[in-house]
Design a protein around this motif. Structure first.
Motif, mmCIF file in Angstrom:
data_model
loop_
_atom_site.group_PDB
_atom_site.id
_atom_site.type_symbol
_atom_site.label_atom_id
_atom_site.label_comp_id
_atom_site.label_asym_id
_atom_site.label_seq_id
_atom_site.Cartn_x
_atom_site.Cartn_y
_atom_site.Cartn_z
ATOM 1 N N TYR A 3 47.015 65.862 -68.301
ATOM 2 C CA TYR A 3 46.535 64.842 -67.037
ATOM 3 C C TYR A 3 47.800 64.960 -66.328
ATOM 4 O O TYR A 3 48.660 65.877 -66.431
ATOM 5 C CB TYR A 3 46.542 63.360 -67.710
ATOM 6 C CG TYR A 3 47.698 63.126 -68.558
ATOM 7 C CD1 TYR A 3 48.768 62.854 -68.309
ATOM 8 C CD2 TYR A 3 47.206 63.070 -70.128
ATOM 9 C CE1 TYR A 3 49.682 62.190 -69.430
ATOM 10 C CE2 TYR A 3 48.329 62.896 -71.075
ATOM 11 C CZ TYR A 3 49.596 62.507 -70.512
ATOM 12 O OH TYR A 3 50.310 62.077 -71.534
ATOM 13 N N VAL A 4 47.832 64.279 -65.029
ATOM 14 C CA VAL A 4 49.056 63.981 -64.199
ATOM 15 C C VAL A 4 49.336 62.827 -64.152
ATOM 16 O O VAL A 4 48.729 61.676 -64.464
ATOM 17 C CB VAL A 4 48.349 64.563 -62.729
ATOM 18 C CG1 VAL A 4 49.447 64.156 -61.851
ATOM 19 C CG2 VAL A 4 47.684 65.698 -62.747
ATOM 20 N N VAL A 5 50.909 62.595 -64.164
ATOM 21 C CA VAL A 5 51.547 61.238 -63.987
ATOM 22 C C VAL A 5 52.267 61.356 -62.635
ATOM 23 O O VAL A 5 52.951 62.170 -62.124
ATOM 24 C CB VAL A 5 52.492 61.012 -64.953
ATOM 25 C CG1 VAL A 5 53.278 60.062 -64.790
ATOM 26 C CG2 VAL A 5 51.950 61.238 -66.332
ATOM 27 N N ILE A 21 61.110 58.680 -56.945
ATOM 28 C CA ILE A 21 59.234 58.981 -57.259
ATOM 29 C C ILE A 21 59.510 60.372 -57.763
ATOM 30 O O ILE A 21 60.193 61.277 -57.720
ATOM 31 C CB ILE A 21 58.633 59.086 -55.894
ATOM 32 C CG1 ILE A 21 58.835 60.141 -54.890
ATOM 33 C CG2 ILE A 21 58.627 57.613 -55.254
ATOM 34 C CD1 ILE A 21 58.127 61.241 -54.924
ATOM 35 N N GLY A 22 58.403 60.847 -58.577
ATOM 36 C CA GLY A 22 58.210 62.075 -59.218
ATOM 37 C C GLY A 22 56.574 62.143 -59.372
ATOM 38 O O GLY A 22 55.867 61.221 -59.726
ATOM 39 N N ILE A 23 56.338 63.465 -59.617
ATOM 40 C CA ILE A 23 54.935 63.710 -60.210
ATOM 41 C C ILE A 23 54.906 65.027 -60.996
ATOM 42 O O ILE A 23 55.594 65.760 -60.908
ATOM 43 C CB ILE A 23 53.820 63.920 -59.059
ATOM 44 C CG1 ILE A 23 53.792 62.782 -57.881
ATOM 45 C CG2 ILE A 23 52.432 64.314 -59.447
ATOM 46 C CD1 ILE A 23 53.093 63.248 -56.793
ATOM 47 N N TRP A 24 54.260 64.728 -62.282
ATOM 48 C CA TRP A 24 54.191 65.867 -63.318
ATOM 49 C C TRP A 24 52.811 66.062 -63.919
ATOM 50 O O TRP A 24 51.954 65.197 -63.875
ATOM 51 C CB TRP A 24 55.005 65.372 -64.224
ATOM 52 C CG TRP A 24 56.552 65.205 -63.868
ATOM 53 C CD1 TRP A 24 57.463 66.127 -63.989
ATOM 54 C CD2 TRP A 24 57.182 63.979 -63.635
ATOM 55 N NE1 TRP A 24 58.699 65.458 -63.579
ATOM 56 C CE2 TRP A 24 58.519 64.045 -63.266
ATOM 57 C CE3 TRP A 24 56.638 62.652 -63.471
ATOM 58 C CZ2 TRP A 24 59.240 63.226 -62.570
ATOM 59 C CZ3 TRP A 24 57.250 61.665 -62.881
ATOM 60 C CH2 TRP A 24 58.837 62.000 -62.717
ATOM 61 N N ARG A 25 52.605 67.217 -64.490
ATOM 62 C CA ARG A 25 51.284 67.621 -65.103
ATOM 63 C C ARG A 25 51.724 67.649 -66.675
ATOM 64 O O ARG A 25 52.716 68.356 -66.752
ATOM 65 C CB ARG A 25 50.829 68.685 -64.548
ATOM 66 C CG ARG A 25 49.634 69.417 -65.309
ATOM 67 C CD ARG A 25 48.741 70.340 -64.427
ATOM 68 N NE ARG A 25 47.871 71.119 -65.238
ATOM 69 C CZ ARG A 25 47.132 72.151 -65.014
ATOM 70 N NH1 ARG A 25 47.015 72.312 -63.688
ATOM 71 N NH2 ARG A 25 46.285 72.636 -65.931
ATOM 72 N N ARG A 26 50.983 67.039 -67.448
ATOM 73 C CA ARG A 26 51.002 67.519 -68.798
ATOM 74 C C ARG A 26 49.991 68.275 -69.372
ATOM 75 O O ARG A 26 49.028 68.154 -69.137
ATOM 76 C CB ARG A 26 50.904 66.064 -69.645
ATOM 77 C CG ARG A 26 51.211 66.055 -70.842
ATOM 78 C CD ARG A 26 52.481 66.156 -71.480
ATOM 79 N NE ARG A 26 52.845 66.007 -72.772
ATOM 80 C CZ ARG A 26 54.054 65.977 -73.453
ATOM 81 N NH1 ARG A 26 55.038 66.315 -72.514
ATOM 82 N NH2 ARG A 26 54.210 65.859 -74.700
ATOM 83 N N ALA A 72 53.643 70.053 -73.262
ATOM 84 C CA ALA A 72 54.706 70.180 -72.330
ATOM 85 C C ALA A 72 54.399 69.605 -70.827
ATOM 86 O O ALA A 72 53.223 69.405 -70.593
ATOM 87 C CB ALA A 72 54.573 71.624 -72.335
ATOM 88 N N TRP A 73 55.684 69.323 -70.480
ATOM 89 C CA TRP A 73 55.624 68.741 -68.708
ATOM 90 C C TRP A 73 55.705 70.094 -67.810
ATOM 91 O O TRP A 73 56.523 70.807 -68.031
ATOM 92 C CB TRP A 73 56.659 67.852 -68.601
ATOM 93 C CG TRP A 73 56.395 66.572 -69.435
ATOM 94 C CD1 TRP A 73 57.275 65.941 -70.547
ATOM 95 C CD2 TRP A 73 55.486 65.476 -69.097
ATOM 96 N NE1 TRP A 73 56.578 64.752 -70.853
ATOM 97 C CE2 TRP A 73 55.553 64.523 -69.977
ATOM 98 C CE3 TRP A 73 54.445 65.253 -68.196
ATOM 99 C CZ2 TRP A 73 54.733 63.391 -70.079
ATOM 100 C CZ3 TRP A 73 53.762 64.430 -67.944
ATOM 101 C CH2 TRP A 73 53.828 63.230 -68.946
ATOM 102 N N ARG A 74 55.127 69.823 -66.843
ATOM 103 C CA ARG A 74 55.531 70.851 -65.597
ATOM 104 C C ARG A 74 55.456 70.065 -64.207
ATOM 105 O O ARG A 74 54.744 69.173 -63.891
ATOM 106 C CB ARG A 74 54.206 71.628 -65.333
ATOM 107 C CG ARG A 74 54.302 72.511 -64.550
ATOM 108 C CD ARG A 74 53.174 73.984 -64.611
ATOM 109 N NE ARG A 74 51.982 73.601 -64.425
ATOM 110 C CZ ARG A 74 51.287 73.597 -63.342
ATOM 111 N NH1 ARG A 74 51.951 74.026 -62.137
ATOM 112 N NH2 ARG A 74 49.790 73.365 -63.014
#
Length: 308
Positions: A135-137, A146-151, A155-157
């Protein structure tokens, strides 16, 4: 009696009236128009409007990581090194969707974060305990980032690494987060200000809530999911109800079409020529009946007839 002058006078009167009417005729008549119906009112379709006044739909265990409290829905990252990811109970999420939530920090040291989960592919449990998923956070930090990551799995990207933003309210002040997803593109706004837009590489999926940072605890005041605006049904138009006995109406008269612009000009030229000829005939009577005129002279009568 003087029948010829009377006849010519009648002709002149008719010509003058005809010219007057031709001059007043409108060169064109606007076709009647029908008022177009107003466009349909559009409004977003609310798929979920959650204010956490009930239990059962969301994980609810005060001894764990998520529960319903008097001030909203609580998320608590109570285990060091672990975050909290909760999948919402909304199952059918369209390819285009907007998610909005107002969240504020209620406990823990500075440095924690919280936000929204988008495009959840249901790889993990989404119960606030399981750390796997896809998913995406989109999140904010309580010190103004602020930040955006993909799980992906465990692992995080980075999609948008932590960066400062003036749109974020710090410490315990509430922040309203909004994420708009269209296919694989995410637009992230904080307190009404767009702060990031990014391609996530994930298609439509479930949505939810996130918090991270050791001992970080937050309260969610509301969680709203909306689909794009759809056309609302237009109310039927009802005929007016007469307040008195109706009166029989006459059928409307058929509109009289005005002659085209070229026809008016041609009529004016023709009538002007007639006036000129009639004037020549009247001139024959200028010197009275003793002169050469159509009454006493057959030649003059022929000329007058030719003018007519």
């Amino acid at each position: 009696m003087r029948p010829v002058p009377i006849l010519l006078g009648a002709i002149l009167l008719g010509v003058c009236l005809t010219l007057s009417l031709a001059g007043c005729a409108s060169p064109s008549v606007a076709s009647p128009t029908t008022a177009s119906a107003p466009p349909p009112v559009t409004a977003p379709e609310v798929l979920l409007d959650e204010h956490f006044v009930r239990t059962g739909a969301w994980p609810d265990d005060a001894s764990s990581t998520a529960w319903v409290a008097r001030d909203g829905y609580r998320l608590f990252a109570r285990t060091p090194g672990k975050f909290v990811a909760i999948r919402s109970p909304l199952g059918d999420v369209p390819a285009e969707v907007t998610v909005e939530s107002t969240i504020h920090k209620v406990g823990g040291p500075p440095g924690g974060g919280y936000g929204l989960i988008l495009s959840d592919q249901r790889v993990g449990a989404g119960d606030g305990v399981d750390q796997t998923g896809q998913y995406v956070v989109a999140a904010v930090g309580d010190t103004g980032q602020i930040g955006i990551w993909r799980r992906d799995g465990d692992a995080w990207r980075d999609l948008v690494p932590w960066k400062p933003s003036q749109a974020v309210h710090v410490a315990a002040a509430p922040n309203t987060l909004s994420a708009h997803v269209v296919g694989g593109r995410l637009t992230f706004s904080v307190n009404g200000m767009q702060v990031a837009a990014v391609e996530t590489g994930l298609q439509a999926g479930r949505v939810g809530l996130y918090t991270g940072g050791d001992d970080n605890e937050v309260a969610i005041d509301g969680f709203i999911v909306q689909a794009p605006a759809v056309a609302a049904a237009r109310p039927p138009v009802r005929p007016a109800v007469p307040t008195s006995t109706p009166v029989a109406l006459r059928p409307p008269l058929a509109p009289v079409a005005a002659p085209p612009v070229g026809g008016v000009q041609r009529a004016r030229e023709l009538l002007t020529s007639i006036l000129r000829d009639v004037g020549a005939i009247l001139q024959s009577f200028a010197n009275g009946p003793a002169s050469r005129n159509p009454v006493t002279d057959s030649g003059a009568l022929k000329e007058a007839n030719a003018h007519l």
